[in-house]
Design an enzyme around this catalytic site. Structure first.
Site, PDB file in Angstrom:
ATOM      1  N   MET A  46       0.849  -1.197   0.000  1.00 37.03           N
ATOM      2  CA  MET A  46       0.000   0.000   0.000  1.00 37.03           C
ATOM      3  C   MET A  46       0.887   1.250   0.000  1.00 37.03           C
ATOM      4  SD  MET A  46      -3.425  -0.945   2.051  1.00 37.03           S
ATOM      5  CE  MET A  46      -2.809  -0.720   3.702  1.00 37.03           C
ATOM      6  N   LEU A  49       6.584   2.918   1.584  1.00 35.61           N
ATOM      7  CA  LEU A  49       7.540   1.807   1.621  1.00 35.61           C
ATOM      8  C   LEU A  49       8.659   2.040   2.650  1.00 35.61           C
ATOM      9  CD1 LEU A  49       7.903   1.069  -2.213  1.00 35.61           C
ATOM     10  CD2 LEU A  49       6.264   0.129  -0.578  1.00 35.61           C
ATOM     11  N   HIS A  53       9.468  -3.626   3.111  1.00 28.76           N
ATOM     12  CA  HIS A  53       8.990  -3.840   1.735  1.00 28.76           C
ATOM     13  C   HIS A  53      10.164  -4.120   0.802  1.00 28.76           C
ATOM     14  CE1 HIS A  53       5.712  -1.076   3.304  1.00 28.76           C
ATOM     15  NE2 HIS A  53       5.016  -2.108   2.872  1.00 28.76           N
TER      16      HIS A  53
HETATM   17  O1  PAF Z   1      -0.125  -5.774   3.646  1.00 26.56           O
HETATM   18  C1  PAF Z   1      -0.560  -4.837   2.951  1.00 26.56           C
HETATM   19  O2  PAF Z   1       0.101  -3.810   2.759  1.00 26.56           O
HETATM   20  C2  PAF Z   1      -1.945  -4.957   2.346  1.00 26.56           C
HETATM   21  O3  PAF Z   1      -2.822  -5.628   3.195  1.00 26.56           O
HETATM   22  C3  PAF Z   1      -1.947  -5.584   0.955  1.00 26.56           C
HETATM   23  C4  PAF Z   1      -1.489  -7.033   1.010  1.00 26.56           C
HETATM   24  C5  PAF Z   1      -1.030  -4.800   0.031  1.00 26.56           C
HETATM   25  C6  PAF Z   1      -3.357  -5.577   0.365  1.00 26.56           C
HETATM   26  O4  PAF Z   1      -3.828  -4.281   0.202  1.00 26.56           O
END
Ligand code: PAF
Length: 298
Positions: A46, A49, A53
């Protein structure tokens, strides 16, 4: 001196695409250029970052030929509009962070692209486990997560999709969805990345003020306390964890549980074997989660 190959990687800026048609076209073009279908990895995010990530992206680059990072703040998984509103969004800085990490495509659709009718009448439901723990505190959250993950997988067609272990319940439910719906994608789980004080990295950590930030470091200590009591059985584990959690006034515990890795249900009193301690707490107005693997013995 850096080799030409590592210089090229360091400079690799992901191509940004915003539509499903474009992400599919880019993957098709890569296949045509290579003369074979590349192994495709999807890292759903989402945005906002951080190194957690980036660890997923780097792992994706090790195991796949083409790495797609999706950046989409999914309204369907927020049960609190204020939480959705304040969720950090900064595409430019996300793209800067992705540069040189092995991401080929950044798929950053607008809400209209993934939900063109404003809502989805067909949704994935997360079932019983979806209403426990995170799901009890955030009703509908996992239906929203699974629905968007299914949409992203259908849009990208990855061979492998990567998630961080920090979101243990999400990982469990995505794995169940892939099995239950016969989706031809595997899950790769990457260990939680932690700060110097062991706090798990999270996009939400930025909301903590310095006092809250110090208090938040209690969470990994609670997990550690649980782990060090694990050879004395479940009651001792929970007692040790509760005791460690009680010391910090700014930490308001939501749940603390020990779950079975195969069912994500709380383990029975006499259970021995692999288990996972999971915790969620509010620190100030910020909700944080964490977990750790333990081995319960007697
Ligand atoms: O973990 C996340 O950031 C969210 O739940 C995801 C997997 C990107 C789904 O929107």
């Amino acid at each position: 001196m850096a080799s030409a190959e590592s210089e090229a990687l360091a400079a690799q800026v992901p191509v940004v695409v915003t539509t499903v048609a474009d992400v599919r076209r880019e993957i098709q073009n890569a296949a045509t250029t290579a003369g074979t279908r590349p192994v495709v990895a999807l890292v759903p995010t989402m945005g906002a970052l951080h190194q957690g990530h980036l660890a997923l992206v780097e792992r994706a680059a090790e195991i796949a030929d083409l790495v797609v990072v999706s950046i989409f703040v999914n309204p369907l998984q927020f049960n609190d509009p204020a939480d959705l509103e304040r969720y950090p969004r900064d595409l430019e800085s996300d793209l800067a962070l992705l540069t040189g990490r092995g991401a080929d495509l950044a798929f950053a659709p607008e809400v209209d692209e993934l939900y063109p009718t404003g809502d989805v009448s067909t949704r994935v439901t997360a079932g019983r486990v979806g209403s426990l723990f995170e799901g009890r505190s955030r009703p509908g959250h996992f239906d929203g997560v699974l629905t968007v993950v299914a949409k992203l997988i259908n849009s990208v067609g990855p061979d492998v999709v990567l998630f961080g272990q920090k979101d243990a319940q999400q990982v469990f439910l995505v794995q169940r969805m892939l099995t239950d719906l016969n989706m031809p994608t595997t899950v790769e789980v990457v260990e939680t990345v932690r700060d110097d004080d062991e706090l798990a990295l999270s996009s939400r950590n930025r909301f903590l003020d310095p006092r809250e930030r110090r208090a938040a470091a209690t969470l990994p200590h609670v997990l550690e306390a649980a782990g060090s009591a694990s050879d004395r059985g479940i009651d001792a584990v929970l007692a040790a964890a509760q005791a460690a959690a009680m010391g910090e006034q700014l930490v308001e515990l939501d749940y603390l549980a020990v779950v079975h890795p195969d069912t994500f249900q709380p383990v029975d009193d006499d259970y021995t074997g692999k288990a996972r301690v999971i915790i969620a707490a509010k620190v100030g107005s910020t909700r944080l989660i964490d977990n750790a693997a333990i081995y319960l013995g007697h």
